[in-house]
Design an enzyme around this catalytic site. Sequence first.
Site, PDB file in Angstrom:
ATOM      1  N   TRP A 117       0.870  -1.184   0.000  1.00  0.00           N
ATOM      2  CA  TRP A 117       0.000   0.000   0.000  1.00  0.00           C
ATOM      3  C   TRP A 117       0.901   1.227   0.000  1.00  0.00           C
ATOM      4  O   TRP A 117       1.904   1.269   0.730  1.00  0.00           O
ATOM      5  CB  TRP A 117      -0.916   0.035   1.235  1.00  0.00           C
ATOM      6  CG  TRP A 117      -1.631   1.351   1.306  1.00  0.00           C
ATOM      7  CD1 TRP A 117      -2.665   1.754   0.525  1.00  0.00           C
ATOM      8  CD2 TRP A 117      -1.312   2.462   2.165  1.00  0.00           C
ATOM      9  NE1 TRP A 117      -3.022   3.041   0.844  1.00  0.00           N
ATOM     10  CE2 TRP A 117      -2.212   3.500   1.839  1.00  0.00           C
ATOM     11  CE3 TRP A 117      -0.361   2.682   3.163  1.00  0.00           C
ATOM     12  CZ2 TRP A 117      -2.184   4.741   2.494  1.00  0.00           C
ATOM     13  CZ3 TRP A 117      -0.333   3.907   3.801  1.00  0.00           C
ATOM     14  CH2 TRP A 117      -1.239   4.921   3.470  1.00  0.00           C
ATOM     15  N   GLU A 126      -2.833  -3.036  -2.709  1.00  0.00           N
ATOM     16  CA  GLU A 126      -3.976  -2.503  -1.946  1.00  0.00           C
ATOM     17  C   GLU A 126      -4.412  -1.118  -2.421  1.00  0.00           C
ATOM     18  O   GLU A 126      -3.750  -0.113  -2.149  1.00  0.00           O
ATOM     19  CB  GLU A 126      -3.602  -2.429  -0.450  1.00  0.00           C
ATOM     20  CG  GLU A 126      -4.745  -1.957   0.432  1.00  0.00           C
ATOM     21  CD  GLU A 126      -4.378  -1.916   1.906  1.00  0.00           C
ATOM     22  OE1 GLU A 126      -3.215  -2.236   2.258  1.00  0.00           O
ATOM     23  OE2 GLU A 126      -5.258  -1.564   2.715  1.00  0.00           O
ATOM     24  N   LYS A 153      -6.999   2.311  -2.727  1.00  0.00           N
ATOM     25  CA  LYS A 153      -7.698   3.163  -1.756  1.00  0.00           C
ATOM     26  C   LYS A 153      -8.421   4.282  -2.493  1.00  0.00           C
ATOM     27  O   LYS A 153      -7.937   4.767  -3.511  1.00  0.00           O
ATOM     28  CB  LYS A 153      -6.669   3.728  -0.777  1.00  0.00           C
ATOM     29  CG  LYS A 153      -7.255   4.470   0.395  1.00  0.00           C
ATOM     30  CD  LYS A 153      -6.201   4.704   1.468  1.00  0.00           C
ATOM     31  CE  LYS A 153      -6.783   5.452   2.641  1.00  0.00           C
ATOM     32  NZ  LYS A 153      -5.914   5.477   3.796  1.00  0.00           N
ATOM     33  N   ASP A 181      -9.438  -3.524   1.429  1.00  0.00           N
ATOM     34  CA  ASP A 181      -9.535  -3.000   2.791  1.00  0.00           C
ATOM     35  C   ASP A 181     -10.935  -2.420   2.942  1.00  0.00           C
ATOM     36  O   ASP A 181     -11.363  -1.593   2.126  1.00  0.00           O
ATOM     37  CB  ASP A 181      -8.455  -1.931   3.001  1.00  0.00           C
ATOM     38  CG  ASP A 181      -8.416  -1.415   4.422  1.00  0.00           C
ATOM     39  OD1 ASP A 181      -9.482  -1.012   4.934  1.00  0.00           O
ATOM     40  OD2 ASP A 181      -7.331  -1.393   5.028  1.00  0.00           O
ATOM     41  N   HIS A 183     -11.536   1.297   2.489  1.00  0.00           N
ATOM     42  CA  HIS A 183     -10.975   1.988   1.329  1.00  0.00           C
ATOM     43  C   HIS A 183     -11.949   2.239   0.183  1.00  0.00           C
ATOM     44  O   HIS A 183     -11.549   2.457  -0.945  1.00  0.00           O
ATOM     45  CB  HIS A 183      -9.768   1.215   0.791  1.00  0.00           C
ATOM     46  CG  HIS A 183      -8.579   1.319   1.674  1.00  0.00           C
ATOM     47  ND1 HIS A 183      -7.318   1.000   1.280  1.00  0.00           N
ATOM     48  CD2 HIS A 183      -8.456   1.742   2.962  1.00  0.00           C
ATOM     49  CE1 HIS A 183      -6.464   1.196   2.267  1.00  0.00           C
ATOM     50  NE2 HIS A 183      -7.139   1.640   3.311  1.00  0.00           N
ATOM     51  N   HIS A 186      -8.300  -6.802   4.130  1.00  0.00           N
ATOM     52  CA  HIS A 186      -7.882  -6.030   5.302  1.00  0.00           C
ATOM     53  C   HIS A 186      -9.153  -5.693   6.041  1.00  0.00           C
ATOM     54  O   HIS A 186      -9.890  -4.797   5.640  1.00  0.00           O
ATOM     55  CB  HIS A 186      -7.151  -4.750   4.884  1.00  0.00           C
ATOM     56  CG  HIS A 186      -5.673  -4.921   4.834  1.00  0.00           C
ATOM     57  ND1 HIS A 186      -4.803  -3.868   4.694  1.00  0.00           N
ATOM     58  CD2 HIS A 186      -4.913  -6.036   4.954  1.00  0.00           C
ATOM     59  CE1 HIS A 186      -3.570  -4.339   4.716  1.00  0.00           C
ATOM     60  NE2 HIS A 186      -3.601  -5.641   4.851  1.00  0.00           N
ATOM     61  N   ASP A 231     -12.233   6.229   6.489  1.00  0.00           N
ATOM     62  CA  ASP A 231     -11.323   5.103   6.722  1.00  0.00           C
ATOM     63  C   ASP A 231     -10.700   5.249   8.110  1.00  0.00           C
ATOM     64  O   ASP A 231      -9.511   5.478   8.260  1.00  0.00           O
ATOM     65  CB  ASP A 231     -10.246   5.123   5.626  1.00  0.00           C
ATOM     66  CG  ASP A 231      -9.242   3.995   5.773  1.00  0.00           C
ATOM     67  OD1 ASP A 231      -9.627   2.928   6.247  1.00  0.00           O
ATOM     68  OD2 ASP A 231      -8.066   4.205   5.404  1.00  0.00           O
ATOM     69  N   ASP A 291     -10.424   3.143  10.593  1.00  0.00           N
ATOM     70  CA  ASP A 291      -9.729   1.992  11.162  1.00  0.00           C
ATOM     71  C   ASP A 291     -10.185   1.633  12.568  1.00  0.00           C
ATOM     72  O   ASP A 291      -9.373   1.410  13.461  1.00  0.00           O
ATOM     73  CB  ASP A 291      -8.211   2.206  11.098  1.00  0.00           C
ATOM     74  CG  ASP A 291      -7.700   2.148   9.668  1.00  0.00           C
ATOM     75  OD1 ASP A 291      -7.765   1.071   9.078  1.00  0.00           O
ATOM     76  OD2 ASP A 291      -7.270   3.182   9.135  1.00  0.00           O
ATOM     77  N   ASP A 342      -6.700  -5.109   9.845  1.00  0.00           N
ATOM     78  CA  ASP A 342      -6.007  -3.819   9.692  1.00  0.00           C
ATOM     79  C   ASP A 342      -6.808  -2.702  10.343  1.00  0.00           C
ATOM     80  O   ASP A 342      -7.719  -2.144   9.745  1.00  0.00           O
ATOM     81  CB  ASP A 342      -5.782  -3.512   8.205  1.00  0.00           C
ATOM     82  CG  ASP A 342      -5.022  -2.201   8.013  1.00  0.00           C
ATOM     83  OD1 ASP A 342      -4.387  -1.740   8.972  1.00  0.00           O
ATOM     84  OD2 ASP A 342      -5.068  -1.637   6.899  1.00  0.00           O
TER      85      ASP A 342
HETATM   86  C1  RNT Z   1      -3.811   2.398   4.817  1.00  0.00           C
HETATM   87  C2  RNT Z   1      -3.846   0.935   4.508  1.00  0.00           C
HETATM   88  C3  RNT Z   1      -2.668   0.125   4.987  1.00  0.00           C
HETATM   89  C4  RNT Z   1      -2.257   0.460   6.408  1.00  0.00           C
HETATM   90  C5  RNT Z   1      -1.295  -0.499   7.026  1.00  0.00           C
HETATM   91  C6  RNT Z   1      -0.623   0.075   8.234  1.00  0.00           C
HETATM   92  O1  RNT Z   1      -4.975   3.040   4.554  1.00  0.00           O
HETATM   93  O2  RNT Z   1      -5.035   0.386   4.976  1.00  0.00           O
HETATM   94  O3  RNT Z   1      -2.949  -1.220   4.824  1.00  0.00           O
HETATM   95  O4  RNT Z   1      -3.351   0.574   7.253  1.00  0.00           O
HETATM   96  O5  RNT Z   1      -0.407  -0.960   6.105  1.00  0.00           O
HETATM   97 ZN    ZN Z   2      -5.218  -1.758   4.781  1.00  0.00          ZN
END
Ligand code: RNT
Ligand code: ZN
Length: 421
Positions: free
Chosen positions: A186, A227, A229, A260, A263, A287, A295, A297, A327
């Site tokens: 990523w 990955e 986004k 993810d 994302h 993820h 996003d 997390d 993640d």
């Molecule tokens: C960032 C991505 C990525 C990170 C990690 C730390 O938006 O999701 O995967 O969260 O690699």
């Molecule tokens: Zn991620």
Amino acid sequence: MKRKIIQAYKCAREKYQKFGINTDLVIKKISKMSLSIHCWQGDDVRGFEVHGSELSGGIQVTGNYPGRARNIDELRQDIEKALSLIPGRHRVNLHSIYGDFSNKKVDRNEIGIEHFKSWVDWAKDKKIGLDFNATLFSHPFSIDGFTLSSKDEKIRKFWIEHVQCCREIAAYFGKALNNPSIHNLWIPDGMKDVCIDRIGYRSLLKDSLDKIFSKKYPEKFLKDSLEPKLFGIGSESFVTGSFEFYLSYALKNNLMLCLDLGHFHPTESVADKISSLLLFMKGILLHISRGVRWDSDHIPLFDDTLKELFSEIVRCNGLSKTHIGLDYFDATLNRVGALVLGARSVQKAILYALLEPVKILKNFEEKKDYLARLGTYESLKTMPFSAVWNYFCFISDVPSDPDWLQEIKTYDTKILTRRKN
Ligand code: RNT
Ligand code: ZN
């Protein structure tokens, strides 16, 4: 207690049997599935570089709950604790900034397998696999927002070298542990406002990836994933590594795509993407995260999004082609507990999906009996799912809900609160 769990399970088993579901087989199946537990929840994505920089790249950790892991030993200790409260055997996912640098400054284009040997020894001892990620953020060379798509050749070259080192390390994990390692890429590249030369940046990224992936490794050691986004903080208007970009690149080069959950546009269904991707790709990496408005997390919960995602995977018979990584990063609460809670929520969603009578539902659909399809789908929600989940925890020798909280509390008092950050 033991008797009650077994009794409840026996009743549940009978009920699911009426739908043609063999709960014993389902438990066998889920017991063999491993999640890739991300190490970076343990220390707020800081890592162990001697000259570590502030977290950047448009991702953010909020909160200052005491007890974050300050070094490799503490992080391993925390991960071990988390693993002991998650049913089944799992993998651990590292970022390149988590190397064993023994207080020496090692820049990102200088890292090598020697910095990860102690992780391999640890993983061997614990009998677990390791996955890996290049770290293209929190570094002076990523400050202006571009890495592999930078127009500054010096910067772009530096990051190409970094990812080359990282794939080498991941392949070393795979070989040493006799267990293929996934390397996921990523990058934070993008722009806050109107971008004119989108194709310029994207062609640079394409060129960087071509240079990186020109080196081939045996699949039994290394699997690569990319990955995408939609946007990040500071890259609201343009992200070089968008979904279309990586989907195209991955398909053309036979790589995996990483989805993810944070994302995509908040109203976009990631579950709906699964069937399309599985028809064309050799594999998917997930993820698992929970986006709250953006996003953000957050820790995953056993919610509709997760249920739908895993139900889709199971309906597509796609579990064997799907790698499941976590993640998220939350520093407002006990970080070890955050790992346990998120992992267990994902496992509940997998279990829930495996308990769905797909054949029966599909049959209703084919007969155009849509009321029966919807009514049955709805009635599954009140089936004794928790009895199966508790039994799975019980035979895996981990506490059921919410008993694991007590173990985390004890760990907090005995270990974490003694750490002065
Ligand atoms: C960032 C991505 C990525 C990170 C990690 C730390 O938006 O999701 O995967 O969260 O690699
Ligand atoms: Zn991620």
